[in-house]
Design an enzyme around this catalytic site. Structure first.
Site, PDB file in Angstrom:
ATOM      1  N   LYS A 109       0.847  -1.194   0.000  1.00  9.85           N
ATOM      2  CA  LYS A 109       0.000   0.000   0.000  1.00  9.85           C
ATOM      3  C   LYS A 109       0.882   1.244   0.000  1.00  9.85           C
ATOM      4  O   LYS A 109       0.960   1.971   0.981  1.00  9.85           O
ATOM      5  CB  LYS A 109      -0.969  -0.036   1.182  1.00  9.85           C
ATOM      6  N   ALA A 143      -3.418  -6.377   9.521  1.00 16.28           N
ATOM      7  CA  ALA A 143      -2.793  -7.698   9.645  1.00 16.28           C
ATOM      8  C   ALA A 143      -3.156  -8.364  10.962  1.00 16.28           C
ATOM      9  O   ALA A 143      -3.372  -9.583  11.022  1.00 16.28           O
ATOM     10  CB  ALA A 143      -1.273  -7.555   9.520  1.00 16.28           C
ATOM     11  N   LYS A 194      -5.071   6.834   1.568  1.00 16.51           N
ATOM     12  CA  LYS A 194      -5.696   6.597   2.869  1.00 16.51           C
ATOM     13  C   LYS A 194      -4.667   6.642   3.984  1.00 16.51           C
ATOM     14  O   LYS A 194      -4.973   7.032   5.116  1.00 16.51           O
ATOM     15  CB  LYS A 194      -6.496   5.298   2.872  1.00 16.51           C
ATOM     16  N   ARG A 258      -0.801   2.133  12.015  1.00 13.63           N
ATOM     17  CA  ARG A 258       0.501   2.737  12.318  1.00 13.63           C
ATOM     18  C   ARG A 258       0.571   4.175  11.801  1.00 13.63           C
ATOM     19  O   ARG A 258       1.257   5.010  12.385  1.00 13.63           O
ATOM     20  CB  ARG A 258       1.619   1.881  11.738  1.00 13.63           C
ATOM     21  N   ASN A 259      -0.135   4.465  10.696  1.00 14.88           N
ATOM     22  CA  ASN A 259      -0.125   5.827  10.169  1.00 14.88           C
ATOM     23  C   ASN A 259      -0.873   6.779  11.090  1.00 14.88           C
ATOM     24  O   ASN A 259      -0.421   7.897  11.346  1.00 14.88           O
ATOM     25  CB  ASN A 259      -0.738   5.840   8.765  1.00 14.88           C
TER      26      ASN A 259
END
EC number: 1.1.1.94
Length: 331
Positions: A109, A143, A194, A258-259
């Site tokens: 991604k 995940a 995103k 995480r973003n």
């Protein structure tokens, strides 16, 4: 119908581990390329990835591990790339085997840094892989939840939808539902954007903006995404499909993101370097922001959210100056 033959996973992170779990349950055997021999040794000894998703156990007899990417590329028919986009070119620097006749599946991604193209275009342009043999995996899919076998919906996209449908059967199981699409370019760019928007959502959350604002922010983010996708690949799509809107929502809201976590740290006052140092995983939106800004300089799409994140991450402007100005442009 295509014969995907023997399937191999390229990458050793959390998403690669989750994809490997799903694929090997279907195929009974996978090849698995990991860069580090010590990780492979620990994986064989422990029966699980020693660094990511350690609760997911594998039958080691079902896996052929190697740190030689050319061995994998030669012996396997379908290569599923699941590496962080900033590291993709480093892995491929060692590749000398011809992969033009392989099936290439990207579950990355992100944009290829320095090339400013999505992964499918990079494999086509650099390695001569025909578009018909290129597929991508998208959709809202942390995940950690796949590892926990929580119900997940994935979209497999390819220029040949019949081929995408066939490969989707490799992923489908009790806890993974699959859909197909031909919008490869749109889905790959949406997956990059995103992450950018999730960083901004995290910054705003770290600054104390609440749920009311976040709802308005994500509404504007999906409109911005739609404008860009229409400019870069003007095909019919429903931006409310889960592979677009759903992926944006889960990345913008979830604590697994995480973003979003990276953005929250910046919103709370961390420097970019300190936030990156504290995180153990890559926030791909950091790299994606720069790539998307460079791409949009050619397209001139109105993207105030992208611009705001770029100003914070790459121009060292303060969130307390940038975000209030951004709120005046939202509706």
């Amino acid at each position: 119908m295509p014969d995907f033959g023997r399937v191999a996973i390229i990458g050793g992170g959390s998403w690669a581990t989750a994809i490997a779990k799903v694929v090997v349950e279907h195929t009974g055997h996978i090849g698995w390329y990991m860069r580090r021999d010590d990780r492979i040794s620990d994986f064989r000894r422990l029966g699980h990835n020693p660094a990511y998703l350690t609760g997911v156990h594998f039958d080691i007899d079902d896996i052929e591990f190697t740190s030689d990417i050319n061995e994998i590329a030669t012996e396997y028919d379908t290569l599923v790339f699941v590496t962080p986009s900033p590291y993709l070119k480093d892995h491929l620097k060692k590749l000398t085997a011809d992969i033009s006749h392989k099936f290439i599946v990207t579950a990355i991604k992100g944009i290829v840094p320095g090339e400013d193209v999505v992964c499918s275009d990079y494999f086509h342009q650099r390695y001569g892989v025909p578009y018909r043999q290129l597929l991508c995996i998208g959709g809202p899919s942390h995940a950690e939840e796949v590892a926990l076998e929580r119900l997940t919906y994935l979209t497999v996209a390819g220029s040949d939808e019949k081929m995408a449908r066939e490969f989707s059967r490799v992923l489908a199981c009790d806890y993974v539902k699959t859909e197909t699409s031909t919008d490869v370019t749109g889905i790959e760019y949406a997956a990059v954007l995103k992450n950018v928007y999730a960083i901004c959502a995290g910054i705003c959350n770290g600054m104390g903006y609440g749920d009311n604002f976040q709802a308005v922010f994500l509404t504007n983010a999906i409109r911005e995404m739609d404008r860009f996708l229409t400019a870069v690949n003007p095909v019919h799509r429903n931006i409310c499909d889960s592979v677009y809107l759903g992926d944006l929502l889960v990345t913008g809201y979830s604590n697994f993101s995480r973003n979003r976590t990276f953005g929250m740290m910046i919103g709370k006052g961390y420097s970019i370097k300190s936030a990156q140092a504290e995180m153990k995983m890559v926030a791909e939106g950091y790299y994606g922001t720069k790539c998307m800004e460079e791409i949009n300089r050619q397209l001139h799409v109105s993207m105030p959210i992208l611009d705001a994140v770029y100003d914070i991450l790459y121009k060292d402007l303060r969130p307390r100056d940038v975000i209030p100005a951004l709120t005046e442009k939202l509706s």
